[in-house]
Structures are given as C-alpha cells and as structure tokens.
Design a protein around this motif. Structure first.
Motif, PDB file in Angstrom:
ATOM      1  N   ILE A  78      39.946 103.555  58.714  1.00 44.65           N
ATOM      2  CA  ILE A  78      40.629 104.384  57.719  1.00 44.65           C
ATOM      3  C   ILE A  78      41.753 105.146  58.399  1.00 44.65           C
ATOM      4  O   ILE A  78      41.580 105.671  59.506  1.00 44.65           O
ATOM      5  CB  ILE A  78      39.634 105.363  57.058  1.00 44.65           C
ATOM      6  N   ILE A  79      42.921 105.185  57.711  1.00 42.99           N
ATOM      7  CA  ILE A  79      44.020 105.992  58.214  1.00 42.99           C
ATOM      8  C   ILE A  79      44.260 107.162  57.271  1.00 42.99           C
ATOM      9  O   ILE A  79      44.050 107.055  56.062  1.00 42.99           O
ATOM     10  CB  ILE A  79      45.323 105.175  58.396  1.00 42.99           C
ATOM     11  N   ILE A  80      44.694 108.281  57.847  1.00 44.20           N
ATOM     12  CA  ILE A  80      45.009 109.481  57.080  1.00 44.20           C
ATOM     13  C   ILE A  80      46.460 109.840  57.389  1.00 44.20           C
ATOM     14  O   ILE A  80      46.798 110.151  58.536  1.00 44.20           O
ATOM     15  CB  ILE A  80      44.074 110.655  57.444  1.00 44.20           C
ATOM     16  N   LEU A  81      47.310 109.747  56.351  1.00 41.52           N
ATOM     17  CA  LEU A  81      48.709 110.104  56.536  1.00 41.52           C
ATOM     18  C   LEU A  81      48.825 111.611  56.668  1.00 41.52           C
ATOM     19  O   LEU A  81      48.042 112.356  56.079  1.00 41.52           O
ATOM     20  CB  LEU A  81      49.554 109.633  55.354  1.00 41.52           C
ATOM     21  N   ASP A  82      49.832 112.081  57.389  1.00 42.98           N
ATOM     22  CA  ASP A  82      50.003 113.519  57.554  1.00 42.98           C
ATOM     23  C   ASP A  82      50.310 114.217  56.234  1.00 42.98           C
ATOM     24  O   ASP A  82      50.193 115.430  56.131  1.00 42.98           O
ATOM     25  CB  ASP A  82      51.064 113.830  58.612  1.00 42.98           C
TER      26      ASP A  82
END
Length: 141
Positions: free
Chosen positions: A91-95
């Motif tokens: 999973i990626i979390i954008l800023d």
C-alpha cells in the motif's frame, strides 16, 4: 482412555497454531512488481460526473497527479509530491492523503482505514496502468 485424552490434547494444541514456514515475508508489491508507471481511471464524484484521474508513480517515491471534475467547470488540478509504503509494502500513501493498494496492472483507491471500498461502485475506485505509455520507446536515426 489415556490415548483418547492424548489425542484430544494434541488436536487442541495443533488447531491454534498456524504453520508459518511457508509464509514469505520478503515479497510485496514494492519489491516484486514493476509498480512505477502511469495509471488512469475515473473515480465516482458526488457533485460531478466523475473525477478523471491520471496518476504517475516515479521511483524512488514520487508521483504526479492530474484530475479533472467531469461535467462541471472542468478546471484541471495538477499536483506532485512524495509517497510512502506501508509496512507490508503493498500500500502506498500519497503525501496528500490518498491511499492506494498496488497490484501488477492497477491501483485501488482505499478508504481512510486502508480498506478496499465495497458496494456497487467498488470497481470504479480502480485506476488501470496504461501499458502503451510504459512500453513506448523512441528511436532516433
């Protein structure tokens, strides 16, 4: 009678344990997939006809995003920034707060608790990788 109790105890002890010898903790979307590239889709929008979204993921942890609110003012938004991977590497979390689960050929926009959105519109929270852009090569002669 002792054999029955012994079998019963072994069954009880064996049922609660998970065989962890086959779990590979080194694999993840981050390490196993070619996740960098351009993704496109149209997300649901309660106040417009959809959010036409193009997201590019760039190594090491950068992104650019381009969105247009369809059916309204159609003023585009373009932004860029960084993202981080969660501890699973899937999973990626954008800023800017958006959370995506990474697959080999698409991303799923997740809710604020990193869960996949359910319901009749669930498939509309998916952006597909644009293969043509990733495989494009230019040659000069």
């Amino acid at each position: 009678m002792k054999n029955v109790w012994l079998i019963f105890i072994l069954i009880i002890l064996g049922c609660g344990q998970q065989d962890t010898s086959n779990i590979d903790t080194t694999t993840s979307s981050k390490t196993d997939l070619q996740w960098q590239g351009v993704y496109h889709g149209i997300f649901p929008c309660p106040s417009c006809d959809g959010m036409d979204t193009t997201l590019e993921l760039i190594k090491p942890n950068k992104y650019t995003i381009y969105t247009v609110r369809l059916g309204t003012d159609n003023i585009p938004f373009q932004g860029s920034g960084t993202f981080k991977w969660d501890k699973t590497g899937n999973i990626i979390i954008l800023d800017r707060g958006h959370i995506y689960r990474v697959y080999s050929d698409h991303l799923y926009l997740l809710d604020v608790k990193s869960r996949q959105i359910k319901g009749p519109d669930a498939q509309r929270y998916r952006v597909n990788k644009i293969q043509a852009l990733d495989q494009q090569t230019t040659t000069t002669e």
